[in-house]
Design an enzyme around this catalytic site. Structure first.
Site, mmCIF file in Angstrom:
data_model
loop_
_atom_site.group_PDB
_atom_site.id
_atom_site.type_symbol
_atom_site.label_atom_id
_atom_site.label_comp_id
_atom_site.label_asym_id
_atom_site.label_seq_id
_atom_site.Cartn_x
_atom_site.Cartn_y
_atom_site.Cartn_z
ATOM 1 N N GLU A 1 0.796 -1.214 0.000
ATOM 2 C CA GLU A 1 0.000 0.000 0.000
ATOM 3 C C GLU A 1 0.838 1.277 0.000
ATOM 4 O OE1 GLU A 1 -2.618 -0.691 3.308
ATOM 5 O OE2 GLU A 1 -4.031 -1.823 2.083
ATOM 6 N N GLU B 1 7.526 -22.143 7.419
ATOM 7 C CA GLU B 1 7.992 -21.244 8.471
ATOM 8 C C GLU B 1 9.071 -21.876 9.346
ATOM 9 O OE1 GLU B 1 5.382 -21.455 12.412
ATOM 10 O OE2 GLU B 1 4.231 -20.672 10.726
#
Length: 299
Positions: free
Chosen positions: A85, A116
Site C-alpha cells: 500500500e 515457516e
C-alpha cells in the site's frame, strides 16, 4: 525441536472466553470486542520502541536503504499488505518497502506446509533481494520464535543492518535477537492460540505506524495530506485535486491546471500555487529541499 507453547502468552487460555461457546451471538461478540479494546493500550506501551524503529527506517531511506518485513502466515501477509500500500499512497518505488513471507507468493493465499520452520529460507530470501547494511529488517511473528523469521534476523544482523522485531511474547528469541524489540503484550486470545485476532490487530497497528511515521518524516505528508499520492484511478485523480485545493485554498479549476502543468505531481502543484513559481521552478526547489514542501516554502 520441542516447542513449549504453554509458556507463551499468545498460546495461553483466556478466562474471559472460557464459556464462549455457550453464549448468545451478541454476548459472544461482546467478549471479543472487550478483548479487542485492550490492543491499542498494549500498543501505547511500546510507542518508544516504535519511534526508535521509525527513526531507523527514515535514516535508511535517506541513504537509499529499504524497509524489509519478514514473517510467516498472518504476520507475513500483514507485512505484504503494508508494503503493497506504500506505492499508491506515497508514490514510493515498490522496492522501498518489501514484504517477505515464508513459502513465497503461494503462501499469501494459502498455508505452505513447514515453510515457516526453515531458518535457511529466511536468510536466503534476503540474499535473493540483495539485502545489505543500508536496509532495515522488521521481523514479525506473534510467537516471537518463528524459525523463518529468526533466520532472516540473524542474516540481517550478520551484514550490519538494523533489526527490529514485532511480537506478542516478551523475552522471546526474536526479542533477544533484535536491536529494537517491539513486544506488544495483548494477552491470550479469545480462541486459544488464534493469533490472527488480538495479536494480528496489534501487529497491523504497529506496521501502520512504522510506514506512516516513516513517510511523514520523509516529507511524504504536508499537514495531514498525502501529497505524493499517485493517480492510478478516477478516485485518486479526484483526490489529487482535493489535496491541492485543501493545501492551498484554491479552486478546483486552479488545482487541475497546476496538476496538468506538472504531470500531476501534487507537491509541485501545491508549491506552484503557494509560491507563484512555474512547474519547473517548483520542481527544482522541491528537489533541493528533499521533497519537503515546508522547507521549500521557507526559502
Amino acid at each position: 525441536m520441542k516447542i513449549n507453547l504453554e509458556k507463551m502468552i499468545t498460546e495461553s487460555r483466556n478466562p474471559a472466553s472460557a464459556e464462549i461457546d455457550t453464549l448468545s451471538t451478541i454476548d459472544m461478540l461482546t467478549v471479543i470486542n472487550q478483548e479487542d479494546k485492550k490492543v491499542p493500550l498494549a500498543v501505547e506501551a511500546v510507542l518508544p520502541q516504535i519511534a526508535q524503529t521509525v527513526d531507523a527506517i527514515v535514516n535508511a531511506f535517506s541513504q537509499g536503504g529499504r524497509l524489509i518485513y519478514s514473517g510467516a502466515g498472518t504476520s507475513g501477509r500483514l507485512g505484504i499488505l503494508d508494503a503493497s500500500e506504500c506505492p499508491p499512497t506515497y508514490g514510493t518505488p515498490a522496492s522501498q518497502v518489501v514484504g517477505m513471507i515464508a513459502g513465497g507468493h503461494k503462501a499469501i493465499l494459502q498455508a505452505v506446509e513447514n515453510a515457516e520452520d526453515s531458518l535457511e529460507m529466511g536468510a536466503q530470501d534476503l540474499k535473493n533481494i540483495n539485502f545489505n547494511e543500508k536496509d532495515v529488517l522488521v521481523g514479525i511473528a506473534a510467537s516471537g520464535r518463528t524459525p523463518y523469521v529468526l533466520g532472516a534476523m540473524d542474516y540481517a544482523k550478520s551484514v550490519g543492518a538494523t533489526v527490529a522485531s514485532v511480537s506478542c511474547n516478551p523475552g522471546s528469541a526474536m526479542s533477544l535477537c533484535a536491536d529494537i524489540a517491539i513486544d506488544i503484550v495483548v494477552g491470550p486470545e479469545v480462541v486459544t492460540g488464534s493469533s490472527r485476532m488480538k495479536a494480528g490487530t496489534a501487529q497491523k497497528l504497529v506496521l501502520n505506524m512504522l510506514t506512516t511515521g516513516s513517510m511523514i518524516r520523509s516529507g511524504k505528508v504536508y499537514g495531514n495530506l498525502m501529497v505524493d499520492v499517485e493517480a492510478t484511478n478516477a478516485k485518486l485523480i479526484q483526490r489529487q485535486v482535493n489535496i491541492v485545493m485543501q493545501a492551498t485554498d484554491c479552486s478546483a479549476e486552479e488545482a487541475d491546471q497546476a496538476l496538468n502543468a506538472c504531470q500531476r505531481h501534487c507537491k509541485t502543484a501545491i508549491l506552484m500555487i503557494l509560491s507563484g513559481l512555474s512547474a519547473g521552478e517548483a520542481s527544482t526547489l522541491l528537489n533541493k529541499n528533499n521533497g519537503f514542501i515546508r522547507q521549500a516554502l521557507s526559502k
